[in-house]
Design an enzyme around this catalytic site. Structure first.
Site, PDB file in Angstrom:
ATOM      1  N   ASP A   1      32.642  40.761  43.101  1.00 57.43           N
ATOM      2  CA  ASP A   1      34.066  40.804  42.526  1.00 57.43           C
ATOM      3  C   ASP A   1      34.873  40.383  43.726  1.00 57.43           C
ATOM      4  OD1 ASP A   1      36.125  41.060  40.830  1.00 57.43           O
ATOM      5  OD2 ASP A   1      36.384  43.086  41.042  1.00 57.43           O
ATOM      6  N   HIS A   2      35.928  39.533  43.572  1.00 54.94           N
ATOM      7  CA  HIS A   2      36.615  38.915  44.735  1.00 54.94           C
ATOM      8  C   HIS A   2      36.053  38.978  46.194  1.00 54.94           C
ATOM      9  CE1 HIS A   2      40.416  39.450  42.441  1.00 54.94           C
ATOM     10  NE2 HIS A   2      39.687  40.354  41.706  1.00 54.94           N
TER      11      HIS A   2
ATOM     12  N   ASN B   1      38.448  47.961  35.531  1.00 52.93           N
ATOM     13  CA  ASN B   1      37.689  48.778  36.687  1.00 52.93           C
ATOM     14  C   ASN B   1      38.759  49.948  36.630  1.00 52.93           C
ATOM     15  OD1 ASN B   1      36.750  49.858  38.883  1.00 52.93           O
ATOM     16  ND2 ASN B   1      37.793  48.326  40.605  1.00 52.93           N
TER      17      ASN B   1
ATOM     18  N   GLY C   1      44.910  47.534  38.408  1.00 55.31           N
ATOM     19  CA  GLY C   1      45.405  48.740  38.535  1.00 55.31           C
ATOM     20  C   GLY C   1      46.318  49.177  37.152  1.00 55.31           C
TER      21      GLY C   1
ATOM     22  N   GLU D   1      38.961  31.441  41.930  1.00 51.73           N
ATOM     23  CA  GLU D   1      40.255  32.203  41.665  1.00 51.73           C
ATOM     24  C   GLU D   1      41.403  30.976  41.998  1.00 51.73           C
ATOM     25  OE1 GLU D   1      41.134  36.252  42.078  1.00 51.73           O
ATOM     26  OE2 GLU D   1      43.044  35.725  42.420  1.00 51.73           O
TER      27      GLU D   1
ATOM     28  N   SER E   1      32.683  45.308  43.828  1.00 48.63           N
ATOM     29  CA  SER E   1      33.744  44.747  45.102  1.00 48.63           C
ATOM     30  C   SER E   1      33.236  44.833  46.236  1.00 48.63           C
ATOM     31  CB  SER E   1      35.235  45.478  44.958  1.00 48.63           C
ATOM     32  OG  SER E   1      34.970  46.942  45.272  1.00 48.63           O
TER      33      SER E   1
ATOM     34  N   HIS F   1      41.407  39.043  34.934  1.00 48.88           N
ATOM     35  CA  HIS F   1      41.495  40.190  35.564  1.00 48.88           C
ATOM     36  C   HIS F   1      42.348  41.250  35.295  1.00 48.88           C
ATOM     37  CE1 HIS F   1      38.733  38.854  39.112  1.00 48.88           C
ATOM     38  NE2 HIS F   1      38.693  37.909  38.418  1.00 48.88           N
TER      39      HIS F   1
ATOM     40  N   GLY G   1      41.897  43.986  33.426  1.00 44.95           N
ATOM     41  CA  GLY G   1      41.852  44.401  32.276  1.00 44.95           C
ATOM     42  C   GLY G   1      42.344  45.793  31.481  1.00 44.95           C
TER      43      GLY G   1
END
Ligand code: 13P
Length: 287
Positions: free
Chosen positions: A84-85, A231, A178, A135, A49, A207, A209
């Protein structure tokens, strides 16, 4: 050598399994994920990230560390180093730093602007042999200060972005970053099926997961998900194992305060979580 995520994801899509993206935060994290992938002969994607990149002093440090570590550890399975993002600027920084894959998260822009910026980055990545994720429909929850409401993507917008030639597409289907709240409604398979119908062969990315029940993971894979991001679950495993070590007073026995000892249980816990996910995603032995 780092590779683009294109080939591994196309193989996963065709073979009906998913490749895990595990976010990395430091040396221990990176080592744990790489060694597990090698041991289990699984392709893997290391996610970074923008916040984690900054924490590790910059994307150049990350790329240099990962490349050197792969050489020293003799890693032979396919590994993609993926932003990521990413913001628009962050994408260019990672391209320059030597990443092999980026995600441009333009989901918070109006669709026309998301299309325009994604299109530009697709052209740059194509020239460099890199893969690119886009995305549509923001992923809920909070990750490194990026907050999303967890909306479901509009399948027509997904098609618009997929048609630009991205390698993989993250479409919001009620997933969040989260831990999932008690009252979470679950993944919207209706949205996933509608997106799949519009985008055809495009490998889809799930995303958030962490904490998705096994049956929902399997169903998502059967409906075209080829990449799953994890994550928080590694962070929790690391924290729990480290806490247990300290609460048992092990840091005060002998040289238990040595960081190589202190961080070992957490590192082993990350390995166990990564293994568990690779088993669930079906990527073991697919390298
Ligand atoms: P979790 O932290 O919920 O596993 O989500 C990870 C993710 O989607 C990274 O982009």
């Amino acid at each position: 050598m780092l590779v683009s995520a294109k080939e591994m994801l196309e193989k996963a899509r065709d073979g009906k399994y998913a490749v895990g993206q595990f976010n990395i935060n430091n040396l221990e994290w990176t080592k744990a994920v790489l060694l597990t992938a090698e041991e289990l002969r699984s392709p893997v994607i290391l996610g970074v990230s923008e916040g984690a990149g900054k924490y590790m002093t910059g994307f150049k440090t990350v790329a240099a560390m990962v490349k050197a570590m792969m050489e020293e550890l003799k890693i032979t399975v396919p590994v993609a180093l993926h932003l990521d993002h990413g913001t628009y600027d962050g994408c260019y920084k990672c391209i320059e730093a030597g990443f092999s894959s980026i995600m441009f998260d333009g989901s918070h822009y109006p669709i026309a602007e998301n299309v325009e910026k994604t299109k530009e980055l697709v052209a740059v990545c194509r020239e460099k042999g890199m893969s690119i994720e886009a995305e549509v429909g923001s992923i809920g929850g909070e990750e490194d200060g990026v907050v999303g409401a967890g909306e479901c993507a509009d399948p027509n917008e997904c098609k618009q972005i997929a048609d630009l030639g991205v390698t993989m597409l993250a479409a919001g289907i009620g997933n969040i970053h989260g831990k999932y709240p008690e009252n979470w409604a679950g993944l919207s398979f209706e949205t996933l099926a509608a997106v799949k119908e519009k985008v055809g062969d495009m490998p889809l990315v799930l995303h958030g997961g962490t904490g998705i029940p096994e049956d929902q993971i399997k169903k998502a894979i059967s409906l075209g998900v080829a990449k799953i991001n994890v994550n928080t679950e590694c962070q929790i495993s690391f924290a729990e194992a480290t806490r247990a070590y300290i609460e048992a007073g092990k840091d005060q026995q002998g040289k238990g305060y040595d960081p190589r000892k202190l961080l070992l249980p957490g590192t082993e816990a990350i390995k166990a979580t990564v293994k568990e996910k690779m088993e669930l995603f079906g990527s073991i032995g697919k390298a």
